[in-house]
Design an enzyme around this catalytic site. Structure first.
Site, PDB file in Angstrom:
ATOM      1  N   ASP A 178     -54.922  -9.422  -5.026  1.00  0.00           N
ATOM      2  CA  ASP A 178     -55.495 -10.556  -4.303  1.00  0.00           C
ATOM      3  C   ASP A 178     -54.351 -11.430  -3.793  1.00  0.00           C
ATOM      4  O   ASP A 178     -54.020 -12.461  -4.362  1.00  0.00           O
ATOM      5  CB  ASP A 178     -56.430 -11.348  -5.218  1.00  0.00           C
ATOM      6  CG  ASP A 178     -57.242 -12.376  -4.452  1.00  0.00           C
ATOM      7  OD1 ASP A 178     -57.157 -12.388  -3.215  1.00  0.00           O
ATOM      8  OD2 ASP A 178     -57.954 -13.166  -5.091  1.00  0.00           O
ATOM      9  N   VAL A 219     -65.897 -22.164  -7.370  1.00  0.00           N
ATOM     10  CA  VAL A 219     -65.839 -23.487  -6.762  1.00  0.00           C
ATOM     11  C   VAL A 219     -66.630 -24.382  -7.691  1.00  0.00           C
ATOM     12  O   VAL A 219     -67.751 -24.041  -8.082  1.00  0.00           O
ATOM     13  CB  VAL A 219     -66.435 -23.515  -5.342  1.00  0.00           C
ATOM     14  CG1 VAL A 219     -66.316 -24.920  -4.745  1.00  0.00           C
ATOM     15  CG2 VAL A 219     -65.758 -22.494  -4.429  1.00  0.00           C
ATOM     16  N   GLU A 220     -66.075 -25.530  -8.059  1.00  0.00           N
ATOM     17  CA  GLU A 220     -66.754 -26.361  -9.053  1.00  0.00           C
ATOM     18  C   GLU A 220     -66.522 -27.847  -8.810  1.00  0.00           C
ATOM     19  O   GLU A 220     -65.480 -28.266  -8.294  1.00  0.00           O
ATOM     20  CB  GLU A 220     -66.286 -25.996 -10.460  1.00  0.00           C
ATOM     21  CG  GLU A 220     -64.806 -26.161 -10.714  1.00  0.00           C
ATOM     22  CD  GLU A 220     -64.353 -25.540 -12.037  1.00  0.00           C
ATOM     23  OE1 GLU A 220     -65.006 -24.589 -12.516  1.00  0.00           O
ATOM     24  OE2 GLU A 220     -63.331 -25.993 -12.589  1.00  0.00           O
ATOM     25  N   ASN A 278     -49.901 -15.270  -6.952  1.00  0.00           N
ATOM     26  CA  ASN A 278     -49.985 -13.930  -6.346  1.00  0.00           C
ATOM     27  C   ASN A 278     -49.295 -13.912  -4.981  1.00  0.00           C
ATOM     28  O   ASN A 278     -49.918 -13.656  -3.950  1.00  0.00           O
ATOM     29  CB  ASN A 278     -51.447 -13.475  -6.200  1.00  0.00           C
ATOM     30  CG  ASN A 278     -52.103 -13.112  -7.497  1.00  0.00           C
ATOM     31  OD1 ASN A 278     -51.595 -13.433  -8.558  1.00  0.00           O
ATOM     32  ND2 ASN A 278     -53.249 -12.472  -7.430  1.00  0.00           N
ATOM     33  N   SER A 337     -61.052 -22.838 -18.300  1.00  0.00           N
ATOM     34  CA  SER A 337     -62.149 -21.899 -18.088  1.00  0.00           C
ATOM     35  C   SER A 337     -63.317 -22.697 -17.522  1.00  0.00           C
ATOM     36  O   SER A 337     -63.153 -23.873 -17.176  1.00  0.00           O
ATOM     37  CB  SER A 337     -62.557 -21.233 -19.408  1.00  0.00           C
ATOM     38  OG  SER A 337     -63.176 -22.191 -20.271  1.00  0.00           O
ATOM     39  N   HIS A 355     -50.742 -20.036 -14.564  1.00  0.00           N
ATOM     40  CA  HIS A 355     -51.746 -20.294 -13.525  1.00  0.00           C
ATOM     41  C   HIS A 355     -53.116 -20.556 -14.122  1.00  0.00           C
ATOM     42  O   HIS A 355     -54.092 -20.737 -13.403  1.00  0.00           O
ATOM     43  CB  HIS A 355     -51.792 -19.145 -12.513  1.00  0.00           C
ATOM     44  CG  HIS A 355     -52.706 -18.002 -12.858  1.00  0.00           C
ATOM     45  ND1 HIS A 355     -52.711 -17.380 -14.077  1.00  0.00           N
ATOM     46  CD2 HIS A 355     -53.637 -17.356 -12.105  1.00  0.00           C
ATOM     47  CE1 HIS A 355     -53.607 -16.401 -14.056  1.00  0.00           C
ATOM     48  NE2 HIS A 355     -54.183 -16.366 -12.883  1.00  0.00           N
ATOM     49  N   GLY A 393     -55.452 -17.840 -19.203  1.00  0.00           N
ATOM     50  CA  GLY A 393     -55.156 -16.429 -19.470  1.00  0.00           C
ATOM     51  C   GLY A 393     -56.203 -15.801 -20.362  1.00  0.00           C
ATOM     52  O   GLY A 393     -56.749 -16.447 -21.257  1.00  0.00           O
TER      53      GLY A 393
END
Length: 477
Positions: A151, A234-235, A344, A377, A399, A402
């Site tokens: 990605d 999306v949050e 990435n 999360s 990032h 994990g």
């Protein structure tokens, strides 16, 4: 939570047996999945036997394909490969006690590449393809498609609104409706022609670089402004600036914010697959390093990939821009601050006075003064951070939290009831997502952040409240 006695063997367990990344490694994983009814102990014992004496299992119904793959790998002459260094250079590891052996093994191999200059492993690291997720690798005059990831340009984007927490709390139903209306998720999903958004990225001359990339333009337009499956989201959440930040122009206080995580969709995935295959054909490495095949930046193929990678990164940014623009308009909100960052990706940078190509696969850039977002999360806090420019980490940070469970293990060991209970306890409304993205599948974000205090300063804390993910739990990430 009850753990079944016979669950799928994972990559770390194969690594412990002595398997190394390559074709046979993949055959072993597929064999374990197909024959898991035989029991974990039996499979592990037999995999060890096959590795020790593959010829004895060449005609075996269950293990014959694995034995054949091992035999074929052993038959390839050593001089057919670009040799690795006998020993890789040391590299910095953050949160070492929480990182699986498989990720360490992959990083060890990456450090043996003849082009490698330096490396680092972030505290959220776990095993991936080629370079581990959470791995940083600086190399000389080359780019590794699987060091960037599938990605390409996956990124975080944060919009801080002039909407107070109390207004959000009183109107959550409205915000949920807009979150569903303004987003679209899932592998392969896109917009019909009359629904498509427009953006200047579609006029990028890189779409004309060759026929292969040109043929991806319509798919890119179809998916422009959408998000992938897997861990993409999306949050809405509440961001708390304890002291405010003068550079951002945000005063101390709590605000509603929109946080998104997604990448370059089908465009990036197709580019990654194409150039990884090409790299493997042009750069023959020993089987344990095959997924680290690289392209020299002084070659036509390397320049092609670099241009295509840059396009995919710009396209990923455009996806987030459209989502955030549509949401601000729908809410009638003023955006007080906007922050975003790639992971990435590969960057041309100077490290210790040397020009290098820095691959950050699932890694946040954290140069001195650089802003980034590190999420937890769907129920755990995320953090707006400013990089400290730590040389040993190659100006990098984690990032996210994990994974501590593979997707398969999460599905097998986490119940829907347990996931719902966690959401209720945290006051989070979830739209979509599968059990593979359950909060319990991830490491403790606070443990991860404690392991990288030398890498970033925390400016604000983001608490998720309404989370939107792929309805079908599709795993494009």
């Amino acid at each position: 939570m009850n753990t079944p006695t016979n669950y799928l063997i994972n990559s770390e367990e194969l690594t412990t047996l002595g398997y190394t990344p390559g074709r046979a490694f993949g055959v072993a994983l597929r064999t374990a999945n197909k024959y898991q009814h035989l029991g974990k102990e039996t499979l592990l014992a037999q995999f060890a036997n096959v590795l020790a004496s593959p010829e004895a299992f060449a005609a075996d119904i269950v293990y014959g394909k694995l034995a054949q793959a091992l035999i074929e790998e052993a038959a390839i002459p050593e001089d057919a490969y670009i040799p690795l260094r006998d020993a890789g250079a040391d590299y910095a590891i953050y949160g070492e006690s929480h990182i699986e052996a498989g990720a360490r093994a992959q990083m060890d191999v990456a450090m043996q590449l003849p082009v490698t200059v330096a490396g680092a492993l972030m505290p959220d690291a776990h095993q991936g393809y080629g370079l581990p997720i959470g791995g940083v690798l600086a190399v000389e005059n080359a780019v590794i498609p699987y060091g960037v990831g599938v990605d390409i340009g996956c990124r975080m984007a944060l919009s801080v609104y002039d909407i107070p927490e109390a207004f959000f709390d009183a109107n959550q139903a409205q915000f949920k409706r807009e979150l569903i209306a303004q987003t679209r998720f899932g592998a392969g999903h896109g917009f019909k022609p009359d629904e498509r958004a427009d953006h200047t990225v579609l006029t990028d001359v890189a779409f004309g670089m060759n026929t292969f990339v040109a043929n991806l333009k319509d798919k890119a337009w179809t998916q422009l402004g959408t998000s992938g499956g897997g861990n993409h989201f999306v949050e809405f959440g509440i961001i708390d600036f304890a002291t405010g930040d003068e550079a951002l122009g945000v005063s101390a206080g709590k605000y509603l914010a929109l946080l998104s995580h997604s990448g370059s969709r089908g465009l990036g995935a197709t580019i990654a697959g194409h150039y990884t295959k090409l790299a493997k054909e042009l750069c023959r490495l020993p089987h344990e390093a095959q997924n680290l095949a690289y392209l020299g930046l002084d070659t036509e193929a390397g320049q092609e990939y670099w241009q295509a990678m840059t396009l995919a990164g710009d396209y990923a940014s455009a996806n987030h821009e459209i989502i955030h623009r549509k949401m601000a308009k729908a809410l009638g909100a003023e955006v007080l601050a906007k922050v975003e960052n790639h992971h990435n990706f590969a960057w041309k940078e100077t490290w210790n006075g040397q020009e290098v190509i820095v691959h950050r696969k699932g890694v946040t850039p954290a140069g001195k003064g650089v802003l980034g977002i590190i999420p937890g999360s769907m129920t755990a806090a995320g953090f707006l951070v400013r990089g400290k420019g730590e040389v040993a980490s190659i100006n990098s940070a984690s990032h996210g939290a994990g994974r501590q469970m593979s997707r398969t293990q999460a599905i097998k060991t986490i119940s829907k009831e347990a996931m719902r209970a966690e959401l209720r306890a945290r006051g989070v409304t979830l739209v979509g997502a599968g059990l593979d993205e359950a909060p319990m599948a991830y490491k403790d974000i606070h443990t991860v952040m404690a392991a990288q205090t030398d890498l970033v300063d925390v400016l604000a804390t983001f608490t998720p409240r309404i989370v939107r993910m792929a309805d079908d739990g599709s795993r494009e990430d």
